[in-house]
Design a protein around this motif. Structure first.
Motif, short mmCIF file in Angstrom:
data_model
loop_
_atom_site.label_atom_id
_atom_site.label_comp_id
_atom_site.label_asym_id
_atom_site.label_seq_id
_atom_site.Cartn_x
_atom_site.Cartn_y
_atom_site.Cartn_z
N ASP A 179 1.51 -1.28 -0.03
CA ASP A 179 0.01 0.17 -0.04
C ASP A 179 0.35 1.30 0.21
OD1 ASP A 179 -2.50 -1.55 0.15
OD2 ASP A 179 -2.39 -0.98 2.05
N PHE A 180 1.94 1.06 0.92
CA PHE A 180 2.94 2.50 0.97
C PHE A 180 3.69 3.15 0.02
CE2 PHE A 180 7.24 3.71 1.55
CZ PHE A 180 6.95 4.95 2.49
N VAL A 181 4.37 1.64 -1.46
CA VAL A 181 4.42 1.86 -1.84
C VAL A 181 3.65 2.76 -3.04
CG1 VAL A 181 5.98 0.78 -4.02
CG2 VAL A 181 6.14 -0.24 -1.72
N ALA A 182 2.27 1.42 -3.47
CA ALA A 182 1.60 2.02 -4.40
C ALA A 182 1.05 3.84 -4.41
CB ALA A 182 0.11 1.31 -3.76
N ARG A 183 0.91 3.73 -3.00
CA ARG A 183 0.88 5.83 -2.74
C ARG A 183 1.81 6.22 -3.34
NH1 ARG A 183 1.58 8.99 0.97
NH2 ARG A 183 2.55 6.73 2.72
N ILE A 184 2.53 5.96 -3.12
CA ILE A 184 4.20 7.06 -3.29
C ILE A 184 3.90 6.30 -4.95
CG2 ILE A 184 6.69 6.89 -3.23
CD1 ILE A 184 6.60 6.06 -1.11
N ASP A 185 4.02 5.33 -5.57
CA ASP A 185 3.83 4.98 -7.53
C ASP A 185 2.66 6.33 -7.78
OD1 ASP A 185 5.77 3.76 -9.14
OD2 ASP A 185 4.05 2.82 -9.52
N GLY A 186 2.19 6.23 -7.17
CA GLY A 186 0.97 7.34 -7.73
C GLY A 186 1.18 8.58 -7.99
N TYR A 188 4.07 9.43 -7.91
CA TYR A 188 5.58 9.53 -9.24
C TYR A 188 4.78 9.02 -10.61
CZ TYR A 188 8.43 9.58 -6.36
OH TYR A 188 9.36 9.72 -4.35
N ALA A 189 3.57 8.83 -10.99
CA ALA A 189 2.85 8.65 -12.27
C ALA A 189 2.39 9.78 -12.62
CB ALA A 189 2.28 7.03 -11.82
N ILE A 199 13.15 12.11 -11.54
CA ILE A 199 11.53 11.01 -10.80
C ILE A 199 10.85 9.84 -12.03
CG2 ILE A 199 10.22 10.97 -9.10
CD1 ILE A 199 10.65 14.17 -8.23
N VAL A 200 10.85 10.63 -13.02
CA VAL A 200 10.06 9.61 -13.75
C VAL A 200 10.77 8.60 -14.48
CG1 VAL A 200 8.78 9.85 -15.77
CG2 VAL A 200 8.31 11.75 -13.89
#
Length: 234
Positions: A179-186, A188-189, A199-200
């Motif tokens: 969940d933590f990674v998904a939030r950060i990746d969201g 960044y995306a 960053i991209v």
């Protein structure tokens, strides 16, 4: 009917050890910032003024509680100097993280309690055993202390998050990490590649690896850097 003086259970006698243990238990329950003298006194069924017989102020009490949290850290005896050093650091982090955010007590100060000094003595001994110059050892133990506090606070935050989740089956480190990674990746995306090109470009790498893996890598980098130092820091 109120209990008479003869039937009311006698309060335990206060001592510095009892006050410090109560303070650590309060930190475990409500966290470092909320662990006031009043809360600690209430846990001991006494008034805040009684605590000042044993500690000068809250700062001294929290420092003592932080030192008590280190009491169970066992000094490693097996392996080479580097393995023992990394094991000792990991054990210190784990013990602090078990006690909520008590590591905050050491963030802006130098831990000087008996348990902290025992650990510092061993860290310095291991660094010297590894051939690191004395001047670098003296600064390295400070740097390692900062690493220990930061990682312990991060791990404690994960423990609190696990306890806050109602469904124990969902409160796994793996699920929370996803969940933590998904939030950060969201986040960044959604970035504009023209404004945040680096960053991209590094997006997949920025969220790769688990917490334990990253912590171990950081510690390796610290030790490698110390080994690469000259006779004096800087």
């Amino acid at each position: 009917m109120a209990a008479s003086p003869r039937t009311r259970p006698a309060k335990s006698a206060l001592s510095r050890e009892a006050v410090v243990a109560a303070a650590l238990a309060v930190v475990d329950e409500v966290g470092f910032e909320a662990a006031s003298m009043r809360r600690v006194a209430a846990a001991l069924d006494t008034g805040p003024a009684s605590l000042y017989v044993y500690v000068a102020d809250r700062r001294e009490l929290m420092e003592a509680a932080q030192d008590l949290a280190l009491a169970e850290v066992e000094l490693p005896v097996a392996g080479g100097w580097r393995e023992r050093l990394e094991t000792l650091v990991a054990r210190t982090v784990a013990e602090l993280a078990r006690h909520n955010d008590i590591a905050q007590a050491a963030v802006a100060d130098v831990p000087l309690g008996p348990h902290a000094l025992r650990i510092h003595e061993e860290l310095l001994r291991l660094l010297r055993e590894g051939g690191i110059p004395d001047a670098a050892c003296a600064w390295a133990v400070d740097f390692l202390g900062q690493y220990v506090s930061a990682v312990a606070l991060e791990q404690a935050a994960w423990h609190r998050a696990q306890r806050a989740i109602a469904d124990p089956e969902k409160a796994t480190v793996e699920a929370m990490g996803a969940d933590f990674v998904a939030r950060i990746d969201g986040v960044y995306a959604g970035l504009d590649a023209a404004e945040f090109p680096t960053i991209v470009a590094l997006r997949p790498l920025l969220t790769a690896g688990g917490g334990d893996e990253r912590d171990a890598w950081k510690l390796r980098v610290i030790v490698d850097g110390l080994l690469a130092q000259g006779p004096t820091p800087g």
